[in-house]
Design a protein around this motif. Structure first.
Motif, PDB file in Angstrom:
ATOM      1  N   VAL A  12       0.798  -1.150  -0.112  1.00  0.00           N
ATOM      2  CA  VAL A  12       0.090   0.038   0.023  1.00  0.00           C
ATOM      3  C   VAL A  12       0.899   1.234   0.017  1.00  0.00           C
ATOM      4  O   VAL A  12       1.889   1.234   0.774  1.00  0.00           O
ATOM      5  CB  VAL A  12      -0.756   0.038   1.256  1.00  0.00           C
ATOM      6  CG1 VAL A  12      -1.608   1.298   1.396  1.00  0.00           C
ATOM      7  CG2 VAL A  12      -1.816  -0.977   1.112  1.00  0.00           C
ATOM      8  N   SER A  13       0.756   2.120  -0.688  1.00  0.00           N
ATOM      9  CA  SER A  13       1.505   3.354  -0.889  1.00  0.00           C
ATOM     10  C   SER A  13       0.543   4.728  -0.843  1.00  0.00           C
ATOM     11  O   SER A  13       0.500   5.663  -1.980  1.00  0.00           O
ATOM     12  CB  SER A  13       2.515   3.463  -2.155  1.00  0.00           C
ATOM     13  OG  SER A  13       1.658   3.306  -3.392  1.00  0.00           O
ATOM     14  N   ASP A  14      -0.127   4.764  -0.009  1.00  0.00           N
ATOM     15  CA  ASP A  14      -1.280   5.811   0.189  1.00  0.00           C
ATOM     16  C   ASP A  14      -1.028   6.341   1.636  1.00  0.00           C
ATOM     17  O   ASP A  14      -1.550   5.998   2.626  1.00  0.00           O
ATOM     18  CB  ASP A  14      -2.733   5.263  -0.325  1.00  0.00           C
ATOM     19  CG  ASP A  14      -3.702   6.535  -0.388  1.00  0.00           C
ATOM     20  OD1 ASP A  14      -3.474   7.668   0.148  1.00  0.00           O
ATOM     21  OD2 ASP A  14      -4.651   5.942  -0.814  1.00  0.00           O
ATOM     22  N   GLU A  25      -2.405   0.382   6.679  1.00  0.00           N
ATOM     23  CA  GLU A  25      -1.902  -0.426   5.487  1.00  0.00           C
ATOM     24  C   GLU A  25      -1.856  -1.675   5.819  1.00  0.00           C
ATOM     25  O   GLU A  25      -2.075  -2.729   4.652  1.00  0.00           O
ATOM     26  CB  GLU A  25      -0.477   0.162   5.334  1.00  0.00           C
ATOM     27  CG  GLU A  25      -0.518   1.658   4.884  1.00  0.00           C
ATOM     28  CD  GLU A  25      -0.530   2.631   5.861  1.00  0.00           C
ATOM     29  OE1 GLU A  25      -0.646   2.107   7.143  1.00  0.00           O
ATOM     30  OE2 GLU A  25       0.218   3.761   5.779  1.00  0.00           O
ATOM     31  N   THR A  64     -10.939   4.107  -2.250  1.00  0.00           N
ATOM     32  CA  THR A  64      -9.817   3.955  -3.030  1.00  0.00           C
ATOM     33  C   THR A  64      -8.682   3.830  -2.381  1.00  0.00           C
ATOM     34  O   THR A  64      -8.169   4.730  -1.618  1.00  0.00           O
ATOM     35  CB  THR A  64      -9.943   4.723  -4.316  1.00  0.00           C
ATOM     36  OG1 THR A  64     -11.530   4.845  -4.758  1.00  0.00           O
ATOM     37  CG2 THR A  64      -8.906   4.469  -5.202  1.00  0.00           C
ATOM     38  N   ARG A  66      -4.224   3.204  -3.010  1.00  0.00           N
ATOM     39  CA  ARG A  66      -3.250   2.975  -4.131  1.00  0.00           C
ATOM     40  C   ARG A  66      -2.251   1.987  -3.680  1.00  0.00           C
ATOM     41  O   ARG A  66      -1.652   1.847  -2.559  1.00  0.00           O
ATOM     42  CB  ARG A  66      -2.629   4.286  -4.321  1.00  0.00           C
ATOM     43  CG  ARG A  66      -1.200   3.951  -5.309  1.00  0.00           C
ATOM     44  CD  ARG A  66      -1.025   5.305  -6.178  1.00  0.00           C
ATOM     45  NE  ARG A  66      -2.087   5.313  -7.236  1.00  0.00           N
ATOM     46  CZ  ARG A  66      -2.296   6.653  -7.788  1.00  0.00           C
ATOM     47  NH1 ARG A  66      -1.362   7.447  -7.734  1.00  0.00           N
ATOM     48  NH2 ARG A  66      -3.020   6.611  -8.781  1.00  0.00           N
ATOM     49  N   HIS A  68       1.526   0.105  -4.851  1.00  0.00           N
ATOM     50  CA  HIS A  68       2.837   0.250  -5.446  1.00  0.00           C
ATOM     51  C   HIS A  68       3.366  -1.253  -5.879  1.00  0.00           C
ATOM     52  O   HIS A  68       3.242  -2.136  -5.017  1.00  0.00           O
ATOM     53  CB  HIS A  68       3.852   0.875  -4.979  1.00  0.00           C
ATOM     54  CG  HIS A  68       3.744   2.333  -5.492  1.00  0.00           C
ATOM     55  ND1 HIS A  68       3.565   3.495  -4.729  1.00  0.00           N
ATOM     56  CD2 HIS A  68       4.339   2.929  -6.794  1.00  0.00           C
ATOM     57  CE1 HIS A  68       3.457   4.664  -5.678  1.00  0.00           C
ATOM     58  NE2 HIS A  68       4.237   4.259  -6.954  1.00  0.00           N
ATOM     59  N   PHE A  82       2.011   1.489 -10.234  1.00  0.00           N
ATOM     60  CA  PHE A  82       1.192   1.410  -9.256  1.00  0.00           C
ATOM     61  C   PHE A  82      -0.268   1.297 -10.001  1.00  0.00           C
ATOM     62  O   PHE A  82      -0.452   0.995 -11.111  1.00  0.00           O
ATOM     63  CB  PHE A  82       1.033   2.807  -8.812  1.00  0.00           C
ATOM     64  CG  PHE A  82       0.527   3.924  -9.653  1.00  0.00           C
ATOM     65  CD1 PHE A  82      -0.812   4.140  -9.724  1.00  0.00           C
ATOM     66  CD2 PHE A  82       1.469   4.625 -10.477  1.00  0.00           C
ATOM     67  CE1 PHE A  82      -0.875   5.259 -10.737  1.00  0.00           C
ATOM     68  CE2 PHE A  82       1.153   5.573 -11.315  1.00  0.00           C
ATOM     69  CZ  PHE A  82      -0.306   5.748 -11.413  1.00  0.00           C
ATOM     70  N   PHE A  83      -0.978   0.623  -9.093  1.00  0.00           N
ATOM     71  CA  PHE A  83      -2.605   0.303  -9.579  1.00  0.00           C
ATOM     72  C   PHE A  83      -3.590   0.766  -8.253  1.00  0.00           C
ATOM     73  O   PHE A  83      -2.905   0.918  -7.186  1.00  0.00           O
ATOM     74  CB  PHE A  83      -2.641  -0.865  -9.912  1.00  0.00           C
ATOM     75  CG  PHE A  83      -2.556  -2.176  -8.972  1.00  0.00           C
ATOM     76  CD1 PHE A  83      -3.494  -2.613  -8.111  1.00  0.00           C
ATOM     77  CD2 PHE A  83      -1.226  -2.572  -8.859  1.00  0.00           C
ATOM     78  CE1 PHE A  83      -3.247  -3.622  -7.088  1.00  0.00           C
ATOM     79  CE2 PHE A  83      -0.989  -3.676  -7.869  1.00  0.00           C
ATOM     80  CZ  PHE A  83      -1.810  -4.025  -6.926  1.00  0.00           C
ATOM     81  N   ASP A  84      -4.608   1.076  -8.576  1.00  0.00           N
ATOM     82  CA  ASP A  84      -5.442   1.556  -7.600  1.00  0.00           C
ATOM     83  C   ASP A  84      -6.652   0.276  -7.555  1.00  0.00           C
ATOM     84  O   ASP A  84      -6.995  -0.325  -8.365  1.00  0.00           O
ATOM     85  CB  ASP A  84      -6.418   2.668  -7.811  1.00  0.00           C
ATOM     86  CG  ASP A  84      -5.327   3.871  -7.771  1.00  0.00           C
ATOM     87  OD1 ASP A  84      -4.312   3.936  -7.256  1.00  0.00           O
ATOM     88  OD2 ASP A  84      -5.789   4.989  -8.492  1.00  0.00           O
ATOM     89  N   GLU A  86     -10.504   0.156  -5.767  1.00  0.00           N
ATOM     90  CA  GLU A  86     -11.543   0.737  -5.324  1.00  0.00           C
ATOM     91  C   GLU A  86     -12.608  -0.275  -4.850  1.00  0.00           C
ATOM     92  O   GLU A  86     -13.034  -1.026  -5.582  1.00  0.00           O
ATOM     93  CB  GLU A  86     -12.162   1.669  -6.702  1.00  0.00           C
ATOM     94  CG  GLU A  86     -13.499   2.398  -6.137  1.00  0.00           C
ATOM     95  CD  GLU A  86     -13.827   3.493  -7.255  1.00  0.00           C
ATOM     96  OE1 GLU A  86     -14.634   4.257  -7.124  1.00  0.00           O
ATOM     97  OE2 GLU A  86     -13.651   3.093  -8.384  1.00  0.00           O
TER      98      GLU A  86
END
Length: 89
Positions: A12-14, A25, A64, A66, A68, A82-84, A86
């Motif tokens: 997780v990179s949010d 995370e 949502t 994000r 990595h 990266f991808f999200d 949701e």
């Protein structure tokens, strides 16, 4: 050219995930049930495709997140993407 030893991991990179989603995370990374990381050897001209599977609990917050994807080749940084994800009702 020689084969390379590749290692990838997904995190997780949010930085705002706790504030946005009300969950940390580590709890979110636990949604990944397969494909979170791997170690593979790839020869020149070969390619690799893998699948990351998620099992998102019914109690998960609607938000949502994000992620990595970090790739190392022979221990050195190689690529990142990266991808999200949701979560909807």
């Amino acid at each position: 050219a020689e084969s390379g030893r590749f290692r990838y991991n997904i995190i997780v990179s949010d930085p705002d995930v706790r504030q946005k989603c009300g969950i940390d995370e580590r709890s979110i990374e636990a949604w990944i049930i397969t494909g979170r990381s791997d170690d593979i050897t790839i020869s020149p001209g070969e390619s690799y495709m893998g699948i990351v599977r998620f099992m998102i609990p019914e109690t998960a917050p609607l938000c949502t997140v994000r992620f990595h994807l970090n790739v190392k080749k022979d221990g050195s940084p190689y690529a990142t993407d990266f991808f999200d994800v949701e979560v909807l009702s």
